[in-house]
Design an enzyme around this catalytic site. Structure first.
Site, mmCIF file in Angstrom:
data_model
loop_
_atom_site.group_PDB
_atom_site.id
_atom_site.type_symbol
_atom_site.label_atom_id
_atom_site.label_comp_id
_atom_site.label_asym_id
_atom_site.label_seq_id
_atom_site.Cartn_x
_atom_site.Cartn_y
_atom_site.Cartn_z
ATOM 1 N N CYS B 37 41.818 45.923 46.335
ATOM 2 C CA CYS B 37 43.272 45.990 47.225
ATOM 3 C C CYS B 37 43.192 44.465 47.830
ATOM 4 C CB CYS B 37 43.100 46.988 48.260
ATOM 5 S SG CYS B 37 42.680 48.467 47.516
ATOM 6 N N ASP B 39 41.214 43.303 50.331
ATOM 7 C CA ASP B 39 40.526 43.114 51.349
ATOM 8 C C ASP B 39 39.456 44.169 51.666
ATOM 9 O OD1 ASP B 39 43.756 43.738 53.137
ATOM 10 O OD2 ASP B 39 42.652 45.121 51.814
ATOM 11 N N CYS B 63 43.072 38.498 53.329
ATOM 12 C CA CYS B 63 44.017 37.511 54.067
ATOM 13 C C CYS B 63 43.884 37.271 55.634
ATOM 14 C CB CYS B 63 45.494 38.142 53.675
ATOM 15 S SG CYS B 63 46.071 39.412 54.771
ATOM 16 N N CYS B 106 46.973 45.604 57.231
ATOM 17 C CA CYS B 106 45.456 44.888 57.728
ATOM 18 C C CYS B 106 44.990 45.823 59.240
ATOM 19 C CB CYS B 106 45.880 43.626 58.019
ATOM 20 S SG CYS B 106 46.280 42.757 56.608
#
Lengths: 403, 125, 379
Positions: B37, B39, B63, B106
């Site tokens: 994915c 992360d 990111c 996130c």
């Protein structure tokens, strides 16, 4: 050294100053509509358009009559693929073949044809990005009407063997389209020799302006296509719409310069490429994507394992690079091109495309290497994956809590 | 996409990067996300004698927004009880960092990391 | 300023301020608007600012503006994109539309879709009665140009909306209207509109399709997903910036239209004395255009004769000036082919002065006399 450093020449190139100078008179005084046959304003514009057509044809050794102006390579690809398939499917059939690593403009045109009842095969390339001719041969069927393969890949820079693919198409009586948007000025193209029926070009990847492109359509033997844009019957009925004289003039000049300078320029870029490659491969756990031999030196696509690409781009903000093609950089998906090469998710997520060109200097390269070494170190300090790798954990065996 | 100043600040000067001893009975470790994915977050918390979180560390592969979210969370966690920590919502993280809609995941991941670290800690008791 | 270029409906010279914006952009802006770095973001911002300016100048929202490569592309996109969303709709188009509507509509009809032509009256306007008779229970899709490129006749789009009801989807090719009459997308009550830059002193190679918020249409050119997925292809940033500037300057042009109208009326009164027929004169028209002919003189012959004085004037649409067919607009208006063959189009701009027009009249007078005497010898 001027910061930020531009290393995204595959996304777009600056307009060469000589090209801009050539365009300016056609923005100011010589504004006629090239289709106006009844007065001098129109004739001046028409003359300029035809000179540009000769320059574009000359770079790829084609007849000027084989060049059709479009608004860019995306439109050229749409026109060639839909146009040839629609024109010949009645006789040949409705099967079409392309490669999974093509530009979106080709892939999406194929998807549209699928929606209209065509059957498409998307060839998976080998791990080096090249098409296996045997797999292509196996994919060709009696009802195959068109094969479309790009000459130079926009993400990984590999050069496909267009001659062999074209000969195979000829043998099986299949039409062959080539997207050469990333190839002009980088590799020699001789359409008098190449077994190619249609080829797409873009100006803004070769130091010309955005918003203009061309499609080569072979005359001997004559290839026909179903026009996609209907109207005033410009470009011998293949593409209607008022011609953008200043842009066409810009493309012509850009291609003229490319022909004159490409051999010297490519030698210089090759040296820069080697310097960049050497510097970056000194870093631990890096992987070059795409074949190292069959490639243009303008592109270096490299995965920095255990570092996520987007955060890396943020970290090296003085260097303008991309994590794959510009068209898809707004999406969060890892590059579909790298996935098609069979790269693992980590490596696909960790890739950076460096693309260099006419104005890249040795100092730019050295600075980029320094910055990369430093930032990769910093990001790996932050990376739990790097920590696990260093602890000897096999990441492929970990059960991730997917979300 | 333009990042907010807060994301840039956390990204450029991440707080509390590092690792705690995962075998320490007072340390809880949460590892969430997957390389597929794009992360992976590792969040660790250390509980003091008084039941208050005295230290928090993270490492994140992802990111800029993912890194900023986890950095922010380590700051938020210190000085909180486990109950207080458990009530931290992703919306608070997203709001504090002014995350754009495509980056909301996130903050969700950061909330998951907190929950996973607390669960790990509780399982050791 | 003075100009012997009287073919402004074919294309217009670039405004000096547009030129300035474009040169600046050509030298300083080169990023790909889709790229995620400073160069790309600057290019992206430029595109979005330009979209705002274009939107504001035509009374639309920025998110309703989609850049294309030409008016031709916008019109083709509309026909192709709407017909794949509504294959069962009934399609209607005006008889005197530009070929880039006529031909795609013909193609639709050939594929078996219900497509009908709205007839044109001898005065040059469309036949409103025809629209009164269509079945408004059905989904109707109508494409009518706001201003005809050859005659300059204006179609009252608000009236069309009243006739066909709220359910109908209306597209208007407003390429020739922009810069000549006030064009306000939302006030016109239409759903799609085509506009083009090079007809308003902007650069060639850039245009837009305006799509009302919430209305569905499929994309026409597929690929990287630019323009919110509706029109792929790297954005033509220099031309987009030029187009936006041209839109901003547009209001100046509108202010000049009554002056152009006076010049046009002067022109028409003089050539009428010489025996000219003026087409669509009784119809509401834009003020810069005169479509006329001298019955015994072939239009192309007169144009060639005038070109030697450096006068640029046309026989109808530039796109079709290559073929020898008489104007399809005049044929639809019921003119005989001989009269249609005589047609010449004057289209003025802010640059044309009264002296220019008087010079033109003088040369027409001389050439008409000369060419008529040839004709009488030949007869």
């Amino acid at each position: 050294m001027k910061l930020p450093i531009y290393m995204d020449y595959s996304a777009t190139t600056p307009v060469d100053k000589r090209v801009a100078e050539k365009m300016i008179p056609f923005i100011t005084e010589d504004f006629g509509n090239p289709a106006s046959r009844s007065h001098a304003y129109g004739w001046t514009a028409e003359h300029a358009v035809e000179e540009a057509r000769r320059n574009v044809a000359s770079l790829v050794n084609a007849d000027p009559k084989e060049i059709v102006w479009t608004s860019g390579a995306t439109e050229s690809n749409n026109l060639a693929i839909k146009g040839i398939a629609e024109f010949y499917s009645k006789d040949k059939g409705k099967h079409i073949i392309t490669c999974a690593t093509e530009h979106k403009a080709v892939i999406d045109a194929f998807r549209e044809l699928e929606r209209l009842g065509y059957e498409a095969t998307y060839l998976e390339p080998e791990a080096n990005g090249l098409i296996d001719l045997e797999k292509l041969k196996a994919a060709i069927r009696p009802d195959t009407v068109l094969v479309s393969v790009m000459l130079v890949n926009n993400e990984i820079g590999v050069i496909q063997d267009i001659t062999s693919i074209g000969n195979m198409c000829r043998e099986h009586n299949v039409y062959f389209h080539v997207d050469a948007a990333q190839a002009t000025g980088k590799v020699d193209i001789d359409l008098a020799e190449l077994p190619v029926d249609a080829m797409s070009f873009s100006a803004h990847k070769t130091y010309g302006p955005k918003g203009i492109g061309a499609l080569y359509v072979r005359r001997k033997p004559r290839i026909r296509l179903q026009a996609q844009m209907h109207g005033g019957g410009h470009e011998r009925g293949m593409r209607s719409g008022t011609l953008a004289t200043h842009q066409i003039v810009g493309m012509g000049e850009a291609f003229r310069i490319a022909k004159e300078e490409m051999h010297a320029e490519n030698k210089r870029i090759k040296t820069l490429h080697e310097r960049l490659l050497k510097g970056l491969t000194e870093i631990e756990e890096v992987y070059v994507n795409g074949d190292l031999e069959h490639r243009v030196p303008h592109n270096l696509n490299i995965s920095f394992n255990y570092v996520e690409g987007e955060s890396l781009i943020m970290a090296i903000k003085d260097i303008a690079v991309s994590s794959g093609s510009a068209c898809t950089s707004a999406s969060l998906e890892p590059s579909y091109v790298l996935r098609a090469l069979g790269r693992s998710d980590e490596l696909a997520h960790s890739s950076i495309r460096f693309s260099i060109g006419r104005y890249t200097t040795e100092q730019d390269i050295d600075h980029a290497i320094d910055v990369l070494k430093q930032k990769i170190g910093k990001l790996r300090e932050l990376s739990p994956l790097w920590e696990m790798f260093k602890d000897g954990v096999d990441l492929s065996k970990v059960e991730w809590a997917a979300h | 996409m333009a990042y907010s100043d807060k994301v840039l600040d956390h990204y450029e000067n991440p707080r509390n990067v590092g690792s705690l001893d995962k075998d320490d009975p007072n340390v809880g470790t949460g590892m969430v996300g997957a390389p597929a994915c794009g992360d992976v977050m590792k969040l660790q918390i250390k509980l003091g004698e008084n039941g208050i979180i005295e230290d928090a560390k993270f490492k994140t592969y992802g990111c800029g927004s993912a890194i900023a979210s986890s950095s922010l969370v380590t700051e938020m966690l210190k000085g909180k009880t486990l109950d207080e920590a458990e009530s931290i919502k992703n919306s608070a993280i997203a709001e504090e960092l002014a995350l754009p809609p495509v980056k909301i995941h996130c903050s969700v991941l950061a909330e998951d990391a907190i929950k996973a670290a607390i669960e790990d800690l509780k399982s050791k008791k | 300023m003075s100009s012997l270029y009287f073919d402004n409906n074919a294309t217009t010279p670039l405004h000096s301020e547009v030129h300035g914006v474009m040169l600046d952009c050509l030298k300083t802006q080169f990023g790909n608007p889709s790229s995620n770095h400073t160069f790309g973001r600057k290019a992206h911002e430029l595109v979005e600012e330009s979209r705002d300016k274009v939107a504001r100048s035509i009374g639309a929202l920025p998110q309703e503006v989609f850049f294309t490569s030409s008016g031709t592309e916008s019109n083709n996109w509309f026909v192709s994109g709407i017909s794949s969303v509504y294959p069962d709709a009934h399609f209607y188009y005006g008889a005197t539309e530009h070929p880039c509507i006529l031909k795609p509509m013909q193609k639709l009809k050939n594929s078996g879709i219900h497509v009908k032509k709205i007839p044109c009256l001898p005065r040059g306007g469309i036949d409103f009665k025809y629209l009164e008779s269509i079945n408004t229970d059905h989904i109707n899709i109508i494409s009518l140009m706001h201003v005809n490129n050859e005659t300059g006749a204006i179609t009252d789009l608000k009236k069309i909306r009243k006739l066909v009801g709220d359910k109908a989807i209306i597209h208007s090719d407003a390429v020739q209207a922009l810069g000549k009459i006030d064009v306000n997308f939302h006030e016109l009550g239409i759903d799609f509109m085509t506009i083009s830059s090079h007809k308003i002193n902007g650069p060639q190679g850039i245009a837009a399709l305006i799509i009302k918020n919430g209305i569905d249409i499929d994309p026409f050119i597929l690929g990287g997903g630019q323009e919110s997925g509706m029109r792929s292809g790297t954005e033509n940033i220099v031309a987009i910036a030029g187009f936006a500037k041209a839109c901003e300057l547009n209001s100046e042009k509108l202010q000049d239209s009554s002056r152009q109208g006076a010049l046009r009326d002067l022109f028409e009164s003089k050539i009428s004395e010489l025996g000219a027929v003026i087409f669509a004169q009784a119809e509401p028209r834009i003020e810069n255009t005169s479509f006329f002919g001298f019955p015994s003189i072939d239009g192309a012959t007169l144009i060639t004769a005038l070109d030697k004085y450096g006068i640029g004037i046309a026989s109808g649409s530039a796109c079709s000036s290559n073929n020898k067919e008489p104007s399809h607009v005049l044929i639809e208006m019921g003119m005989d082919p001989m009269t249609a063959q005589s047609a010449v189009r004057l289209s003025l701009s802010t640059l044309n002065t009264q002296d220019d027009v008087l010079y033109l009249i003088d040369k027409i007078k001389y050439e008409v006399k000369r060419l008529t005497s040839f004709a009488s010898i030949l007869n």
